[in-house]
Write an enzyme that holds these catalytic residues in place. Structure first.
Site, mmCIF file in Angstrom:
data_model
loop_
_atom_site.group_PDB
_atom_site.id
_atom_site.type_symbol
_atom_site.label_atom_id
_atom_site.label_comp_id
_atom_site.label_asym_id
_atom_site.label_seq_id
_atom_site.Cartn_x
_atom_site.Cartn_y
_atom_site.Cartn_z
ATOM 1 N N LYS A 17 0.829 -1.213 0.000
ATOM 2 C CA LYS A 17 0.000 0.000 0.000
ATOM 3 C C LYS A 17 0.859 1.257 0.000
ATOM 4 O O LYS A 17 2.018 1.205 0.410
ATOM 5 C CB LYS A 17 -0.840 0.006 1.275
ATOM 6 N N GLY A 18 0.276 2.363 -0.423
ATOM 7 C CA GLY A 18 0.991 3.633 -0.432
ATOM 8 C C GLY A 18 1.531 3.971 0.950
ATOM 9 O O GLY A 18 0.828 3.813 1.940
ATOM 10 N N GLY A 19 2.774 4.359 1.019
ATOM 11 C CA GLY A 19 3.345 4.828 2.277
ATOM 12 C C GLY A 19 4.013 3.774 3.144
ATOM 13 O O GLY A 19 4.677 4.113 4.124
ATOM 14 N N VAL A 20 3.873 2.471 2.783
ATOM 15 C CA VAL A 20 4.477 1.439 3.640
ATOM 16 C C VAL A 20 6.006 1.400 3.547
ATOM 17 O O VAL A 20 6.681 0.893 4.440
ATOM 18 C CB VAL A 20 3.929 0.013 3.351
ATOM 19 N N THR A 24 11.442 3.174 -0.551
ATOM 20 C CA THR A 24 12.615 3.074 0.320
ATOM 21 C C THR A 24 13.265 1.695 0.190
ATOM 22 O O THR A 24 14.469 1.584 -0.060
ATOM 23 C CB THR A 24 12.199 3.308 1.789
ATOM 24 N N ASP A 46 5.984 6.202 -9.032
ATOM 25 C CA ASP A 46 5.273 7.038 -8.078
ATOM 26 C C ASP A 46 5.156 8.462 -8.626
ATOM 27 O O ASP A 46 6.164 9.098 -8.896
ATOM 28 C CB ASP A 46 6.077 7.050 -6.774
HETATM 29 N N1 LIG Z 1 11.908 2.657 8.298
HETATM 30 C C1 LIG Z 1 11.599 3.938 8.078
HETATM 31 N N2 LIG Z 1 11.913 4.892 8.997
HETATM 32 C C2 LIG Z 1 11.636 6.186 8.790
HETATM 33 N N3 LIG Z 1 11.038 6.661 7.695
HETATM 34 C C3 LIG Z 1 10.707 5.777 6.745
HETATM 35 C C4 LIG Z 1 10.962 4.374 6.869
HETATM 36 N N4 LIG Z 1 10.519 3.759 5.749
HETATM 37 C C5 LIG Z 1 10.009 4.718 4.961
HETATM 38 N N5 LIG Z 1 10.115 5.933 5.550
HETATM 39 C C6 LIG Z 1 9.669 7.226 5.019
HETATM 40 O O1 LIG Z 1 8.273 7.170 4.842
HETATM 41 C C7 LIG Z 1 7.878 7.841 3.655
HETATM 42 C C8 LIG Z 1 7.127 6.867 2.749
HETATM 43 O O2 LIG Z 1 8.020 5.829 2.355
HETATM 44 P P1 LIG Z 1 8.090 5.341 0.840
HETATM 45 O O3 LIG Z 1 9.214 4.390 0.728
HETATM 46 O O4 LIG Z 1 8.102 6.515 -0.074
HETATM 47 O O5 LIG Z 1 6.688 4.575 0.739
HETATM 48 P P2 LIG Z 1 5.893 4.078 -0.563
HETATM 49 O O6 LIG Z 1 6.820 4.067 -1.707
HETATM 50 O O7 LIG Z 1 5.404 2.713 -0.179
HETATM 51 O O8 LIG Z 1 4.762 5.025 -0.724
HETATM 52 C C9 LIG Z 1 9.151 8.392 3.039
HETATM 53 O O9 LIG Z 1 9.307 9.716 3.453
HETATM 54 C C10 LIG Z 1 10.242 7.518 3.657
HETATM 55 O O10 LIG Z 1 11.498 8.187 3.772
HETATM 56 MG MG LIG Z 2 6.716 5.045 -3.536
#
Ligand SMILES: Nc1ncnc2c1ncn2[C@@H]1O[C@H](COP(=O)(O)OP(=O)(O)O)[C@@H](O)[C@H]1O
Ligand SMILES: [Mg+2]
Length: 329
Positions: A17-20, A24, A46
């Site tokens: 899901k979005g934000g997981v 990263t 994205d």
């Molecule tokens: N383990 C973590 N600790 C702190 N921040 C995190 C962690 N994992 C992801 N984030 C932060 O959370 C936000 C969403 O992560 P992201 O990887 O972009 O999610 P997605 O691609 O699934 O939407 C980003 O700002 C990222 O830097």
């Molecule tokens: Mg993303």
């Protein structure tokens, strides 16, 4: 234990899901692949351009070398732009085929079709297939997305298209025979040529080939990982995603649990300490549930950091990702 993924997996997808934490975790995984000497391309889908944030560098529609890393390239797909491009292409193709009196009417239909839910995903998937087709120069392509139900349904399209194409070809052959009989000399030649080169049938053939290629690659050369957080919503979502992939004969190679709270300080008697102890206990329960209820291996448990993960912090979380990339390629 270090998990390995099959050495056939040139294409690696990270769903969730979005934000997981897909962007990263997939970026970290791509860095590890590149560190291992694999020419790696990370593909971001994205619209928020988060890969650019992770590496603090703008990327575009074609692979660009990531500054400060060897063997690492990135590409950003803009689903909105893909959809627009797709629509223009259909309109252009139609323009050649139909009379001007109905082209306006048809244009409206095409625009409507492109506003339906799933249109973005379909256009995105088209571009993903294109990237997979043009991946010869890379050993590994990492996507920060995983195909969803509506795109996976496209994979069964070739079977349906085949029958349709055959019927269309029969009909067309018949009507063109009539057309040929009624034409003379040079016209007859032209009629023959048109039998062979029907643009609509050609287009359908192209689509069929495109999806056949995608189905083959996803089944035989791809690995799928799901990123999740230690909460019930994320567990449900992961269960659904595994089910969807399974329905299309695709299996998930591993799960990554991201955003796990650090161990609490038992001696901390303040409100913060109590909050963290409780949160940690809940997450611990969820992680146990994940281990108990999923057959897929957990290939990473990543702690929550105090700030967004960019640059050097990426390499830090690699230590928490127990996946070996070197056995691939
Ligand atoms: N383990 C973590 N600790 C702190 N921040 C995190 C962690 N994992 C992801 N984030 C932060 O959370 C936000 C969403 O992560 P992201 O990887 O972009 O999610 P997605 O691609 O699934 O939407 C980003 O700002 C990222 O830097
Ligand atoms: Mg993303």
């Amino acid at each position: 234990m270090i998990s390995t993924i099959s050495n056939m997996s040139k294409f690696v997808f990270f769903g969730g899901k979005g934000g997981v934490g897909k962007t990263t975790v997939s970026s970290a995984f791509a860095v590890r692949s590149a560190d291992a000497g694999l020419r790696t391309l990370i593909v971001s889908t994205d619209p928020a351009h988060s890969t650019a944030d992770v590496f603090d560098q703008p990327f575009g529609n074609e692979p660009r070398a990531v500054d400060g890393y060897d063997d690492l390239w990135a590409l950003e797909i803009d689903p909105e732009a893909e959809l627009h491009e797709h629509m223009m292409e259909v309109k252009r193709a139609m323009d050649d085929q139909v009379s001007t009196t109905i082209v306006n009417e048809l244009n409206r239909h095409v625009e409507m079709a492109h506003q339906t839910p799933g249109a973005h995903e379909a256009a995105l998937f088209d571009r993903i297939i294109e990237v997979m087709r043009g991946a010869d120069g890379f050993d590994r392509i990492v996507f920060d997305t995983s195909p969803t139900g509506s795109t996976l349904r496209l994979l069964s399209l070739p079977e349906h298209l085949e029958g349709w194409i055959e019927r269309l070809e029969e009909k067309r052959a018949k009507s063109l025979k009539l057309f040929e009989y009624s034409s003379l000399g040079a016209d007859r030649k032209d009629a023959k040529r048109r039998t062979r080169e029907d643009p609509i049938i050609n287009r359908l053939r192209e689509r069929k080939e495109q999806f056949e290629f995608a189905a083959d690659v996803l089944r035989n050369q791809a690995a799928f990982f799901l990123v999740m957080n230690p909460d019930s919503l994320s567990i449900e979502e992961t269960r659904r995603a595994i089910g969807t992939l399974k329905n299309h004969d695709l299996s998930v190679d591993g799960l990554v649990i991201n955003r796990v709270s650090p161990d609490p300080d038992e001696a901390d008697r303040g409100a913060g300490g109590a909050f963290l102890r409780e949160k940690h206990a809940t997450e611990h329960d969820r992680i146990e549930t994940i281990h108990r209820e999923f057959d897929e291996p957990v290939i990473g448990v990543i702690q929550t950091r105090t700030s967004e993960i960019t640059g050097d912090a990426l390499r830090e979380i690699l230590a928490e990702l127990t996946i070996d990339v070197t056995s691939l390629a």
